[in-house]
Design a protein around this motif. Sequence first.
Motif, PDB file in Angstrom:
ATOM      1  N   LEU A 111     -21.705   9.424 -20.089  1.00  0.00           N
ATOM      2  CA  LEU A 111     -20.614   9.218 -20.522  1.00  0.00           C
ATOM      3  C   LEU A 111     -20.944   8.004 -20.155  1.00  0.00           C
ATOM      4  O   LEU A 111     -21.623   8.056 -18.923  1.00  0.00           O
ATOM      5  N   ALA A 112     -20.599   6.497 -20.566  1.00  0.00           N
ATOM      6  CA  ALA A 112     -20.732   5.545 -20.617  1.00  0.00           C
ATOM      7  C   ALA A 112     -19.501   5.165 -19.012  1.00  0.00           C
ATOM      8  O   ALA A 112     -18.604   6.132 -18.700  1.00  0.00           O
ATOM      9  N   PRO A 113     -19.274   4.407 -18.265  1.00  0.00           N
ATOM     10  CA  PRO A 113     -19.121   4.007 -17.364  1.00  0.00           C
ATOM     11  C   PRO A 113     -18.073   3.729 -17.958  1.00  0.00           C
ATOM     12  O   PRO A 113     -17.377   2.721 -18.602  1.00  0.00           O
ATOM     13  N   TYR A 114     -16.396   3.936 -16.770  1.00  0.00           N
ATOM     14  CA  TYR A 114     -15.066   3.908 -17.431  1.00  0.00           C
ATOM     15  C   TYR A 114     -13.844   3.841 -16.668  1.00  0.00           C
ATOM     16  O   TYR A 114     -14.466   4.055 -15.267  1.00  0.00           O
ATOM     17  N   PRO A 115     -13.248   2.721 -16.403  1.00  0.00           N
ATOM     18  CA  PRO A 115     -11.967   2.727 -15.706  1.00  0.00           C
ATOM     19  C   PRO A 115     -11.351   4.165 -15.358  1.00  0.00           C
ATOM     20  O   PRO A 115     -11.315   4.236 -16.287  1.00  0.00           O
ATOM     21  N   PHE A 116     -10.957   4.228 -14.214  1.00  0.00           N
ATOM     22  CA  PHE A 116     -10.128   5.790 -13.864  1.00  0.00           C
ATOM     23  C   PHE A 116      -9.099   5.519 -12.957  1.00  0.00           C
ATOM     24  O   PHE A 116      -9.567   4.957 -11.664  1.00  0.00           O
ATOM     25  N   GLU A 117      -8.035   6.194 -12.761  1.00  0.00           N
ATOM     26  CA  GLU A 117      -7.304   5.695 -11.123  1.00  0.00           C
ATOM     27  C   GLU A 117      -7.660   7.692 -10.322  1.00  0.00           C
ATOM     28  O   GLU A 117      -8.103   8.588 -11.183  1.00  0.00           O
ATOM     29  N   ILE A 118      -7.218   7.192  -9.393  1.00  0.00           N
ATOM     30  CA  ILE A 118      -7.810   8.190  -8.586  1.00  0.00           C
ATOM     31  C   ILE A 118      -6.480   8.658  -8.178  1.00  0.00           C
ATOM     32  O   ILE A 118      -4.992   8.164  -7.642  1.00  0.00           O
ATOM     33  N   LYS A 119      -5.839  10.411  -8.163  1.00  0.00           N
ATOM     34  CA  LYS A 119      -4.821  10.570  -7.898  1.00  0.00           C
ATOM     35  C   LYS A 119      -4.305  11.412  -6.792  1.00  0.00           C
ATOM     36  O   LYS A 119      -5.199  12.394  -6.520  1.00  0.00           O
ATOM     37  N   THR A 120      -3.205  10.709  -5.796  1.00  0.00           N
ATOM     38  CA  THR A 120      -3.175  11.639  -4.992  1.00  0.00           C
ATOM     39  C   THR A 120      -2.366  12.180  -4.621  1.00  0.00           C
ATOM     40  O   THR A 120      -1.343  12.118  -5.089  1.00  0.00           O
ATOM     41  N   GLN A 121      -1.782  13.121  -3.748  1.00  0.00           N
ATOM     42  CA  GLN A 121      -0.710  14.530  -4.175  1.00  0.00           C
ATOM     43  C   GLN A 121      -0.258  14.430  -3.191  1.00  0.00           C
ATOM     44  O   GLN A 121       0.295  13.883  -2.867  1.00  0.00           O
ATOM     45  N   ALA A 122      -0.845  13.345  -1.821  1.00  0.00           N
ATOM     46  CA  ALA A 122       0.326  13.414  -1.149  1.00  0.00           C
ATOM     47  C   ALA A 122      -0.105  12.138   0.564  1.00  0.00           C
ATOM     48  O   ALA A 122      -0.788  11.682  -0.484  1.00  0.00           O
ATOM     49  N   THR A 123       1.112  11.868   0.745  1.00  0.00           N
ATOM     50  CA  THR A 123       2.262  10.910   0.596  1.00  0.00           C
ATOM     51  C   THR A 123       1.624  10.434   2.331  1.00  0.00           C
ATOM     52  O   THR A 123       2.215  12.123   3.011  1.00  0.00           O
ATOM     53  N   ALA A 124       1.139   9.334   2.934  1.00  0.00           N
ATOM     54  CA  ALA A 124       0.999   9.592   4.689  1.00  0.00           C
ATOM     55  C   ALA A 124       2.364   9.260   4.907  1.00  0.00           C
ATOM     56  O   ALA A 124       3.204   8.427   4.228  1.00  0.00           O
ATOM     57  N   GLU A 125       2.435   9.747   6.118  1.00  0.00           N
ATOM     58  CA  GLU A 125       3.767   9.578   6.820  1.00  0.00           C
ATOM     59  C   GLU A 125       3.589   9.565   8.377  1.00  0.00           C
ATOM     60  O   GLU A 125       2.673   9.349   8.900  1.00  0.00           O
ATOM     61  N   VAL A 126       3.830   7.872   8.258  1.00  0.00           N
ATOM     62  CA  VAL A 126       3.558   6.955   9.611  1.00  0.00           C
ATOM     63  C   VAL A 126       4.432   7.694  10.757  1.00  0.00           C
ATOM     64  O   VAL A 126       5.947   8.051  10.649  1.00  0.00           O
ATOM     65  N   ILE A 127       3.990   7.741  12.192  1.00  0.00           N
ATOM     66  CA  ILE A 127       5.013   8.640  13.481  1.00  0.00           C
ATOM     67  C   ILE A 127       4.804   7.188  14.555  1.00  0.00           C
ATOM     68  O   ILE A 127       3.270   7.627  14.451  1.00  0.00           O
ATOM     69  N   GLU A 128       5.682   7.567  15.078  1.00  0.00           N
ATOM     70  CA  GLU A 128       5.537   6.347  16.155  1.00  0.00           C
ATOM     71  C   GLU A 128       5.092   7.272  17.385  1.00  0.00           C
ATOM     72  O   GLU A 128       5.427   8.335  17.343  1.00  0.00           O
ATOM     73  N   MET A 129       4.040   6.748  17.619  1.00  0.00           N
ATOM     74  CA  MET A 129       3.407   6.879  19.132  1.00  0.00           C
ATOM     75  C   MET A 129       4.134   8.149  20.321  1.00  0.00           C
ATOM     76  O   MET A 129       3.997   9.018  20.977  1.00  0.00           O
ATOM     77  N   SER A 130       5.494   7.094  20.848  1.00  0.00           N
ATOM     78  CA  SER A 130       6.271   7.280  21.499  1.00  0.00           C
ATOM     79  C   SER A 130       6.911   9.041  21.082  1.00  0.00           C
ATOM     80  O   SER A 130       7.886   9.648  21.871  1.00  0.00           O
ATOM     81  N   GLN A 131       7.057   8.644  19.786  1.00  0.00           N
ATOM     82  CA  GLN A 131       7.383  10.351  19.264  1.00  0.00           C
ATOM     83  C   GLN A 131       7.176  11.260  19.043  1.00  0.00           C
ATOM     84  O   GLN A 131       7.550  12.348  19.824  1.00  0.00           O
ATOM     85  N   TRP A 132       5.556  11.484  19.258  1.00  0.00           N
ATOM     86  CA  TRP A 132       4.829  11.792  18.807  1.00  0.00           C
ATOM     87  C   TRP A 132       4.534  12.820  20.480  1.00  0.00           C
ATOM     88  O   TRP A 132       4.475  14.236  20.709  1.00  0.00           O
ATOM     89  N   ARG A 133       4.519  11.505  21.151  1.00  0.00           N
ATOM     90  CA  ARG A 133       4.577  12.425  22.834  1.00  0.00           C
ATOM     91  C   ARG A 133       5.781  13.138  23.717  1.00  0.00           C
ATOM     92  O   ARG A 133       5.347  14.119  24.267  1.00  0.00           O
TER      93      ARG A 133
END
Length: 129
Positions: free
Chosen positions: A99-121
């Motif tokens: 196949l010739a090079p073609y554009p495609f979308e990267i599909k991500t299944q998981a979403t990142a969740e930001v956690i505060e460091m103080s909460q994690w500790r």
Amino acid sequence: MLTLGNMLVLMLLATGAAWLWHNHGLREKALARVKQHCAKLDLELLDENVAFKRMTFARDGNGRKRLARIYTFEFTVTGEQRHPGTITQFGPHSATIELAPYPFEIKTQATAEVIEMSQWRQEHKRWRP
């Protein structure tokens, strides 16, 4: 009455017709393989067709040169642009689909969740010495 020359012409015509019928069957196998490959990659095969390009000698998986049929086709990702592709066949067996090079979308299944460091500790406080 049939002469030897007439029989020779009839045999050549029958051989040519058999060869064309056989090639049509090989083209149909190439088309089925391309459809399967495009469906697996979530691509759309345009015109639902493969076109015979040429017969040539190409190397198979074992490195030997064999007579190969090369078919071309076109596919699309977005429906706006056409991209070319080729399939190489050794008899009824598919060797490669390129196949010739073609554009495609990267599909991500998981979403990142930001956690505060103080909460994690605080949550992992019991593991600290």
